[in-house]
Design a protein around this motif. Structure first.
Motif, PDB file in Angstrom:
ATOM      1  N   THR A 156       4.112   0.570   5.871  1.00 28.02           N
ATOM      2  CA  THR A 156       3.570  -0.744   5.537  1.00 28.02           C
ATOM      3  C   THR A 156       3.262  -1.516   6.808  1.00 28.02           C
ATOM      4  OG1 THR A 156       4.680  -0.945   3.399  1.00 28.02           O
ATOM      5  CG2 THR A 156       4.151  -2.999   4.530  1.00 28.02           C
ATOM      6  N   PHE A 161       5.556  -1.594  -2.146  1.00 31.41           N
ATOM      7  CA  PHE A 161       5.206  -1.073  -0.827  1.00 31.41           C
ATOM      8  C   PHE A 161       6.290  -0.116  -0.338  1.00 31.41           C
ATOM      9  CE2 PHE A 161       7.782  -4.805  -0.138  1.00 31.41           C
ATOM     10  CZ  PHE A 161       8.544  -4.545   0.996  1.00 31.41           C
ATOM     11  N   VAL A 207      10.676  -2.038   7.486  1.00 26.71           N
ATOM     12  CA  VAL A 207       9.334  -2.144   8.063  1.00 26.71           C
ATOM     13  C   VAL A 207       9.480  -2.209   9.586  1.00 26.71           C
ATOM     14  CG1 VAL A 207       7.197  -3.488   8.167  1.00 26.71           C
ATOM     15  CG2 VAL A 207       8.491  -3.375   6.026  1.00 26.71           C
ATOM     16  N   ARG A 229      -2.385   2.459   5.271  1.00 20.41           N
ATOM     17  CA  ARG A 229      -1.049   1.928   5.086  1.00 20.41           C
ATOM     18  C   ARG A 229      -1.025   0.891   3.958  1.00 20.41           C
ATOM     19  NH1 ARG A 229       2.311   2.933   9.397  1.00 20.41           N
ATOM     20  NH2 ARG A 229       3.563   1.061   8.968  1.00 20.41           N
ATOM     21  N   ASP A 230       0.157   0.690   3.365  1.00 16.36           N
ATOM     22  CA  ASP A 230       0.315  -0.412   2.433  1.00 16.36           C
ATOM     23  C   ASP A 230       0.197  -1.725   3.208  1.00 16.36           C
ATOM     24  OD1 ASP A 230       0.762   1.293   0.303  1.00 16.36           O
ATOM     25  OD2 ASP A 230       2.947   1.136   0.399  1.00 16.36           O
TER      26      ASP A 230
END
Length: 267
Positions: free
Chosen positions: A193, A188, A216, A104-105
């Motif tokens: 993320t 991102f 997010v 993941r970022d």
């Protein structure tokens, strides 16, 4: 965990700001179990007292702590010269759980001394660039003089490292404003993320709100919360936040758990 401090010896003490120092500790005898980024230790200045301090670095058995001298114990620890023995208990609490963010970022958002517990996470991510997506480090401070780890910061730009301050100095040419103002420059993908946030509670709430607005997921926003920790073993209750005892169930929790608790003013 242990209720008895284990002796560690100060091997380095360097200034970060006018009131903040970073000390490095090595065991004077048997070492404590391994710490993980995000967890904390109870540091005991002999004859003065004990306080909780997050781990700011982990290397070859050396514990690194960045401490702001605001009380009797923290000032005593800041004044500890190389060779001084201090007591250490731990490790305590939950960590950032960086391995769970594999692929993941990564979005690291720090306010003030909240950068200290995030520092070992940044080091771990930089050491394993293929394990994660894009790494973004966003740092806010009151003034340029309050910035921590200034010698290290240039090496954290992968792909983006931004710094902003609330009050600029005459020679400051960087950004001025709140740390969330840096989000527009970070690289991102919100849905994939994981964010790690530490700083003053008002900054945590504002950052989490902005990240949620950008998409997010709350469970992928990890925040480090602070309350008055005394025993660090979940017995005294001083660090209670609703159903959580932050020395045991925190300090790092998902925002999906933290959000409804932080919304209650009395907590």
């Amino acid at each position: 965990m242990t209720a008895t401090p284990v002796p560690y010896r100060v091997v380095a003490n360097r200034p970060e700001t006018t009131d903040t120092r970073t000390i490095e500790l090595r065991p004077a005898g048997e070492a404590l179990p391994d710490f993980a980024p995000g967890r904390f230790a109870m540091l005991y200045a002999f004859g003065v007292g004990e306080i909780p301090v997050s781990v700011a670095g982990l290397r070859d058995g050396t514990l690194t702590h960045t401490i702001r001298g605001v009380g009797a114990v923290s000032r005593a620890l800041c004044a500890a010269r190389p060779g001084t023995e201090v007591g250490v208990r731990g490790p305590f609490g939950t960590g950032w759980d960086l391995p769970a963010a594999a692929g993941r970022d990564l979005l690291v958002v720090a306010g003030g001394i909240g950068l200290a517990p995030l520092r070992p996470l940044v080091h771990a991510a930089l050491a394993a660039p293929r394990a994660y997506g894009r790494l973004n480090v966003l740092i806010g401070a009151r003034t340029p003089e309050d910035l921590l780890y200034r010698d290290e910061l240039p090496g954290w730009a992968r792909p983006y490292r931004g710094v902003t301050v609330d009050r600029p100095a005459p020679a400051w040419t960087g950004r001025v404003g709140v740390v969330t103002s840096l989000l527009d420059e970070a690289e991102f993908t919100p849905a994939t993320t994981t964010a790690f946030v530490c700083g003053p509670e008002v900054m945590i709430r504002a950052t989490a709100r902005e990240l949620l607005h950008r998409g997010v997921p709350a469970r992928h926003i990890r925040v480090s919360l602070e309350r008055n920790m005394h025993c660090a073993t979940g017995h005294c209750g001083h660090c209670q936040l609703g159903p959580l005892l932050l020395c045991r169930d925190g300090p790092v929790v998902g925002h999906d758990r933290a959000e409804p608790l932080l919304a209650v003013r009395e907590l």
